[in-house]
Design an enzyme around this catalytic site. Structure first.
Site, PDB file in Angstrom:
ATOM      1  N   ASP A 186      11.092  12.264 -31.237  1.00 16.36           N
ATOM      2  CA  ASP A 186       9.797  11.898 -30.656  1.00 16.36           C
ATOM      3  C   ASP A 186       9.680  12.370 -29.214  1.00 16.36           C
ATOM      4  O   ASP A 186       8.600  12.784 -28.766  1.00 16.36           O
ATOM      5  CB  ASP A 186       9.597  10.381 -30.738  1.00 16.36           C
ATOM      6  CG  ASP A 186       9.366   9.920 -32.174  1.00 16.36           C
ATOM      7  OD1 ASP A 186       9.335   8.687 -32.400  1.00 16.36           O
ATOM      8  OD2 ASP A 186       9.217  10.779 -33.060  1.00 16.36           O
ATOM      9  N   ASP A 196      12.233   7.643 -25.106  1.00 18.64           N
ATOM     10  CA  ASP A 196      11.770   7.006 -26.340  1.00 18.64           C
ATOM     11  C   ASP A 196      12.877   6.115 -26.877  1.00 18.64           C
ATOM     12  O   ASP A 196      14.062   6.415 -26.723  1.00 18.64           O
ATOM     13  CB  ASP A 196      11.388   8.041 -27.395  1.00 18.64           C
ATOM     14  CG  ASP A 196      10.716   7.382 -28.588  1.00 18.64           C
ATOM     15  OD1 ASP A 196      11.397   7.220 -29.627  1.00 18.64           O
ATOM     16  OD2 ASP A 196       9.543   7.004 -28.498  1.00 18.64           O
ATOM     17  N   GLU A 216      14.124   3.495 -30.273  1.00 17.86           N
ATOM     18  CA  GLU A 216      13.955   2.892 -31.591  1.00 17.86           C
ATOM     19  C   GLU A 216      14.488   1.473 -31.478  1.00 17.86           C
ATOM     20  O   GLU A 216      15.462   1.216 -30.744  1.00 17.86           O
ATOM     21  CB  GLU A 216      14.708   3.670 -32.670  1.00 17.86           C
ATOM     22  CG  GLU A 216      14.256   5.123 -32.824  1.00 17.86           C
ATOM     23  CD  GLU A 216      12.781   5.282 -33.111  1.00 17.86           C
ATOM     24  OE1 GLU A 216      12.181   4.375 -33.729  1.00 17.86           O
ATOM     25  OE2 GLU A 216      12.210   6.313 -32.713  1.00 17.86           O
ATOM     26  N   HIS A 235      10.209   9.442 -35.755  1.00 18.32           N
ATOM     27  CA  HIS A 235      10.716   8.069 -35.686  1.00 18.32           C
ATOM     28  C   HIS A 235      12.207   8.014 -35.363  1.00 18.32           C
ATOM     29  O   HIS A 235      12.845   6.985 -35.583  1.00 18.32           O
ATOM     30  CB  HIS A 235      10.416   7.282 -36.963  1.00 18.32           C
ATOM     31  CG  HIS A 235       8.951   7.080 -37.194  1.00 18.32           C
ATOM     32  ND1 HIS A 235       8.146   6.397 -36.312  1.00 18.32           N
ATOM     33  CD2 HIS A 235       8.143   7.485 -38.212  1.00 18.32           C
ATOM     34  CE1 HIS A 235       6.897   6.387 -36.773  1.00 18.32           C
ATOM     35  NE2 HIS A 235       6.873   7.042 -37.915  1.00 18.32           N
TER      36      HIS A 235
END
Length: 471
Positions: free
Chosen positions: A152, A9, A11, A147
């Site tokens: 996540d 994952d 960001e 987030h």
């Protein structure tokens, strides 16, 4: 689920894999059902993080100021991904960012991917929502780090364990392998290796056995977009027909999205692909021109766009593919705003029109409304359909550059028309000194440029005025 996969994952600073950057990476490598490695790191994106993204993720500019750059963490990421399947929730997003970041380092990434959003749809078709928040609510999963990348990742891994417990390991493995094979499946007669298609902006052309393309499309990542056609073939009838007919793929690279849009529009009109429904060549495109004199009859004249000088664009209203379409639009305006059909040329005759007799016209035809007032009401009614005058004193250029490919395109426009696309300053100088006798108006180009060239140039640094002749 799979023999070896990495749950990953990211960001980021925004939603565009081409323009935005990674701020955090989290990855967990699983082999034969056992976690063998876990890694996460903040990443200095080299750009400021928008306030909205900071509030969403909690990652601030100060937090990433001393973090390593992507170039510094890339070796560790590639080590984790080696020999594994790239798994993520909405994998196209994460995969797209990783591919673009590695491309900037001239390190291509060839890896199989699996999307857990699609897996959720396969495993739980009775539910509508398959985003991470929907999955958490549905299955009662929790995290204190929503987030954030590792938070996540952990939620998705929890969900996989829960799905295995509810549905069984065999079901989970079968559906995951089906999706993995589906993402890798290609048309049976395709001769073009997928790895040859660049993951850069441009236009791609699908060909069957003949010389006329089956389909022409554009994308900021051609390889990913072409694969998406094949993946959706089972659900979209047109995609299935293309899948059955396609033999080869050709492509033309551009430096950015604008160049791809312009090239797609031109090629569709020139080549008339069998499966393209939009961007077809316009035939006898026309518009209404409003007469300057209030007592002129008729008050409007239907003119062909080919016959109108580009300098008169601001005097035109609407763009219509046929006379019938234009007349229907004018009748609707007359009926909606109580305008006189006689004055507009929709009816012949003298004296009060039929619409006035039934209370649908305010009576300019019968002397009950001043002609000047009627013309003002007509102009106001047509205002939302008015074509925009060219907002610049002459030609402008729009520069696009693709860092990974090193390609630069300079698109030259004059009075809403695409004059040329060049790739260097020498060719640009030649275009500046040339005079193009006929500028062909194209509705698709006009609509495209309205969003990019109408605002003041200061809002878009890539747009600049060109000295010299206007066409």
């Amino acid at each position: 689920m799979l023999p070896c996969f990495v749950m990953l994952d990211l960001e980021t600073t925004g939603g565009s894999a081409v323009h935005d950057r990674i701020t955090e990476i989290a990855a967990v490598r699983v082999e034969n059902g056992v976690e063998v490695a876990r890694w996460s790191t903040l990443v200095n994106p080299g750009v400021s993080i928008p306030p909205f993204i900071q509030s969403l993720t909690g990652i601030t500019d100060a937090m990433v100021e001393d973090a390593p750059t992507f170039a510094q963490v890339a070796p560790r990421l590639l080590e984790l991904l080696d020999g594994a399947v790239f798994v993520a929730h909405n994998v196209r997003f994460d995969h797209g960012f990783v591919v673009n970041e590695l491309a900037r380092l001239e390190k291509p990434l060839k890896i199989k991917t699996l999307c857990t959003v699609r897996l959720s749809r396969k495993l739980y078709p009775q539910h509508k929502g398959h985003g991470l928040d929907a999955i958490m609510q549905r299955h009662g999963l929790h995290t204190l780090a929503r987030h954030r990348a590792m938070g996540d990742v952990e939620v998705v891994l929890q969900w996989l364990q829960l799905a295995q417990a509810e549905l069984g390991a065999e079901v989970l493995q079968r559906e995951a392998k089906t999706l993995l094979q589906g993402s890798a499946s290609l048309p049976p007669l395709l001769e073009t290796p997928m790895e040859d298609i660049p993951d850069t902006p441009g236009v791609y052309l699908f060909y069957g056995e003949g010389s006329i393309p089956l389909y022409v499309g554009k994308s900021v990542n051609m390889r990913t977009r072409v694969l998406s056609h094949f993946q959706s073939a089972s659900k979209v009838a047109r995609e299935m027909r293309i899948l059955q007919e396609i033999r080869r793929v050709e492509w033309r690279e551009t430096a950015g999205e604008l160049g791809a849009l312009l090239l797609e529009s031109r090629l569709v009109k020139e080549l008339q692909p069998l499966h393209n429904r939009q961007l077809r060549k316009e035939r006898q495109l026309s518009a209404w021109m409003l007469h300057a004199q209030a007592d002129a009859r008729p008050l409007v004249q239907l003119v062909r766009m080919d016959d109108v000088d580009a300098t008169a664009m601001g005097q035109l209203y609407g763009t219509y593919r046929s006379k019938r379409q234009a007349m229907d639009a004018l009748r609707l305006l007359a009926d909606t705003h109580q305008l006189c059909p006689q004055a507009l040329g929709l009816e012949s005759g003298k004296g009060a029109c039929f619409a006035h007799q039934i209370g649908r016209c305010k009576g300019v035809c019968a002397g009950h409304e001043p002609a000047a007032l009627h013309r003002v009401r007509l102009e106001m009614a047509m205002a939302q359909h008015r074509l925009q005058a060219w907002p610049h004193p002459g030609r402008v250029g729009v520069r696009e550059h693709h860092a990974a490919s090193g390609r630069t395109d300079i698109h030259v426009f004059d009075r809403w028309c695409h004059v040329a696309t060049v790739h260097d300053e020498v060719s640009l100088a030649d275009v500046q000194q040339s005079r193009q006798q006929v500028l062909a108006f194209d509705l698709d180009t006009y609509r495209l440029l309205l969003k990019r060239l109408a605002p003041p140039l200061g809002r878009e640094r890539a747009v600049f005025h060109l000295p010299g002749l206007s066409s």
